[in-house]
Design a protein around this motif. Structure first.
Motif, PDB file in Angstrom:
ATOM      1  N   ILE A  80      -3.920   0.240   1.506  1.00 24.99           N
ATOM      2  CA  ILE A  80      -3.823   0.949   2.783  1.00 24.99           C
ATOM      3  C   ILE A  80      -5.033   0.618   3.661  1.00 24.99           C
ATOM      4  CG2 ILE A  80      -3.888   3.229   3.887  1.00 24.99           C
ATOM      5  CD1 ILE A  80      -2.376   4.308   1.390  1.00 24.99           C
ATOM      6  N   TYR A 132       3.524   4.926   6.397  1.00 26.97           N
ATOM      7  CA  TYR A 132       3.163   4.815   7.811  1.00 26.97           C
ATOM      8  C   TYR A 132       2.436   3.506   8.088  1.00 26.97           C
ATOM      9  CZ  TYR A 132       1.158   6.087  12.360  1.00 26.97           C
ATOM     10  OH  TYR A 132       0.798   6.096  13.684  1.00 26.97           O
ATOM     11  N   THR A 133       1.568   3.115   7.160  1.00 27.48           N
ATOM     12  CA  THR A 133       0.818   1.864   7.328  1.00 27.48           C
ATOM     13  C   THR A 133       1.747   0.661   7.255  1.00 27.48           C
ATOM     14  OG1 THR A 133      -1.126   2.915   6.333  1.00 27.48           O
ATOM     15  CG2 THR A 133      -1.131   0.509   6.455  1.00 27.48           C
ATOM     16  N   ARG A 184       3.567   0.354  10.574  1.00 24.70           N
ATOM     17  CA  ARG A 184       2.700  -0.163  11.641  1.00 24.70           C
ATOM     18  C   ARG A 184       2.424  -1.654  11.474  1.00 24.70           C
ATOM     19  NH1 ARG A 184      -2.616   2.604  11.412  1.00 24.70           N
ATOM     20  NH2 ARG A 184      -2.980   1.721  13.480  1.00 24.70           N
ATOM     21  N   ARG A 185       2.121  -2.071  10.238  1.00 22.81           N
ATOM     22  CA  ARG A 185       1.801  -3.476  10.006  1.00 22.81           C
ATOM     23  C   ARG A 185       3.032  -4.358  10.160  1.00 22.81           C
ATOM     24  NH1 ARG A 185      -1.281  -7.325   9.829  1.00 22.81           N
ATOM     25  NH2 ARG A 185      -1.494  -7.870   7.642  1.00 22.81           N
ATOM     26  N   ASP A 217      -7.977  -0.593  13.047  1.00 20.55           N
ATOM     27  CA  ASP A 217      -8.448   0.792  12.963  1.00 20.55           C
ATOM     28  C   ASP A 217      -9.941   0.807  12.644  1.00 20.55           C
ATOM     29  OD1 ASP A 217      -5.791   1.341  13.257  1.00 20.55           O
ATOM     30  OD2 ASP A 217      -5.504   2.249  11.275  1.00 20.55           O
ATOM     31  N   GLU A 222      -5.009  -2.965   5.122  1.00 26.48           N
ATOM     32  CA  GLU A 222      -4.006  -3.138   6.176  1.00 26.48           C
ATOM     33  C   GLU A 222      -4.420  -2.390   7.446  1.00 26.48           C
ATOM     34  OE1 GLU A 222      -1.968  -5.426   5.750  1.00 26.48           O
ATOM     35  OE2 GLU A 222      -2.155  -5.605   3.575  1.00 26.48           O
ATOM     36  N   CYS A 223      -5.061  -1.235   7.294  1.00 24.20           N
ATOM     37  CA  CYS A 223      -5.563  -0.513   8.471  1.00 24.20           C
ATOM     38  C   CYS A 223      -6.618  -1.348   9.200  1.00 24.20           C
ATOM     39  CB  CYS A 223      -6.145   0.841   8.060  1.00 24.20           C
ATOM     40  SG  CYS A 223      -4.903   2.085   7.634  1.00 24.20           S
ATOM     41  N   GLU A 234       0.913   8.044   3.794  1.00 23.50           N
ATOM     42  CA  GLU A 234       0.026   7.116   4.507  1.00 23.50           C
ATOM     43  C   GLU A 234       0.430   5.671   4.241  1.00 23.50           C
ATOM     44  OE1 GLU A 234      -4.669   6.187   5.499  1.00 23.50           O
ATOM     45  OE2 GLU A 234      -4.198   7.211   3.621  1.00 23.50           O
ATOM     46  N   LEU A 266      -5.050  -3.898  11.225  1.00 26.11           N
ATOM     47  CA  LEU A 266      -4.505  -3.271  12.437  1.00 26.11           C
ATOM     48  C   LEU A 266      -5.588  -2.996  13.474  1.00 26.11           C
ATOM     49  CD1 LEU A 266      -2.034  -0.858  10.676  1.00 26.11           C
ATOM     50  CD2 LEU A 266      -1.370  -2.414  12.518  1.00 26.11           C
TER      51      LEU A 266
END
Length: 274
Positions: free
Chosen positions: A52, A104-105, A108-109, A61, A55-56, A101, A59
C-alpha cells in the motif's frame, strides 16, 4: 490501456499480482494478519502495508511523518528505514482497515495506469527515493508486488502464480543482476563461464560469461566447459535471489557440477534484493 505499449506488460503484471493479493487477504481473520512471512521481520500485515505504501508513493501521496522504534532488527540502513516507515505506521491497523485501504489504493493506481500519458523515459522519483525512468519504476513495482504475493502465499499456505506475468518480469529483473553476483561479488575468474539451468513453472538456461577484464554478461547460448553448472527449480532460484531462504536450507534442491568453491561463493552472494 496506457498510451505507451512498452508500459503495458508491466501494468498487466502488476494488475494480476495485486488483484491476487487482494483475493488472498480479503477473507483473513484478524489473527492471520500477524503470521510471519519469508520476508525478514515482516508479518502478513506488514507486507500488505508495504505494498500500500509503495503504491501511495507512486501516486504522489506525501510520505507519513513517523518515528520508527529502535528495536526493529531487520532495519539496518537508510533504505530499509525509508521502507519501514510505511509499514510501521500501519502496524496498529485492523483487518477491515487494511483491506479497505488496499482496495482503495488499487482503484486509484489502476486509474492512474489506465490514464498514463507520460513518456516511458521520463524520470520519476521511485518509492526507494531514487530517480529512474517511469518504465523502470513500473517494472520494479511489478517485480516487487509479485515477490510479495509469493511471500503471502507461502505464509498462508496457498501456493500459486509461479508462472504468472509477474513471474516473468521477476525472472528478467533477477537475471539482469546475475553478472554482478558471479563476476564481482563471487569473484569468478576472468575468461570463465557459469551456467544456470532452471526448471519448473518458469524454465530457462542462462550463461554468465566473465571476460578477460573481469566483467560479466549473461546470455542464452550454451557454454562448453563452464567453470560451474548450477541446476535448480524456479522456486528455489527466486527465493534465493530475493533473500527469502539461506542456501544451506535448500542445498538438497541445487545440483552443482564443477568448481565447488566458486559455487559456494555464488550462493553466498545470490540474494540481490534489499
Amino acid at each position: 490501456m496506457t498510451d505507451h505499449p512498452s508500459l503495458q506488460p508491466y501494468a498487466d503484471a502488476w494488475t494480476h499480482s495485486i488483484e491476487s493479493i487482494s483475493e488472498l487477504v480479503m477473507p483473513l481473520v484478524e489473527g492471520e494478519w500477524n503470521r510471519a512471512t519469508p520476508c525478514p521481520g515482516w508479518s502478513v500485515r506488514d507486507v500488505v502495508s508495504h505494498i500500500i505504501g509503495m503504491e501511495c508513493e507512486m501516486l504522489g501521496d506525501p510520505r507519513p511523518i513517523h518515528s520508527l522504534p529502535r528495536d526493529l532488527f531487520h532495519v539496518k540502513d537508510e533504505l530499509s528505514r525509508r521502507i519501514e516507515v510505511q509499514v510501521d505506521v500501519r502496524r496498529c491497523h485492523t483487518a477491515p482497515e487494511m483491506t479497505s485501504e488496499l482496495e482503495y489504493t488499487i482503484i486509484r493506481r489502476s486509474r492512474q495506469l489506465r490514464n498514463e500519458k507520460r513518456d516511458p523515459s521520463k524520470m520519476v522519483m521511485s518509492p526507494l527515493g531514487v530517480e529512474m525512468t517511469l518504465e523502470n519504476a513500473l517494472r520494479l513495482r511489478a517485480f516487487d508486488v509479485w515477490v510479495h504475493e509469493q511471500d503471502l502465499r507461502r505464509a498462508l499456505g496457498k501456493p500459486g502464480n509461479l508462472d504468472s506475468p509477474g513471474a516473468l518480469v521477476a525472472r528478467d529483473v533477477l537475471l539482469e543482476r546475475l553478472p554482478k553476483v558471479v563476476a564481482k561479488d563471487a569473484g569468478a575468474p576472468p575468461n570463465s563461464a557459469v551456467v544456470f539451468d532452471v526448471s519448473g513453472p518458469v524454465e530457462f538456461m542462462r550463461t554468465v560469461r566473465v571476460d578477460g577484464e573481469g566483467r560479466g554478461t549473461v546470455d542464452a547460448s550454451v557454454s562448453l566447459g563452464p567453470a560451474v553448472t548450477m541446476a535448480m527449480d524456479w522456486e528455489v532460484y527466486f527465493r534465493l535471489a530475493c533473500g527469502r531462504v539461506r542456501p544451506a536450507a535448500v542445498r538438497d534442491g541445487i545440483k552443482i557440477e564443477g568448481d565447488q568453491e566458486l559455487a559456494d561463493a555464488i550462493l553466498a552472494h545470490f540474494a540481490v534484493t534489499p
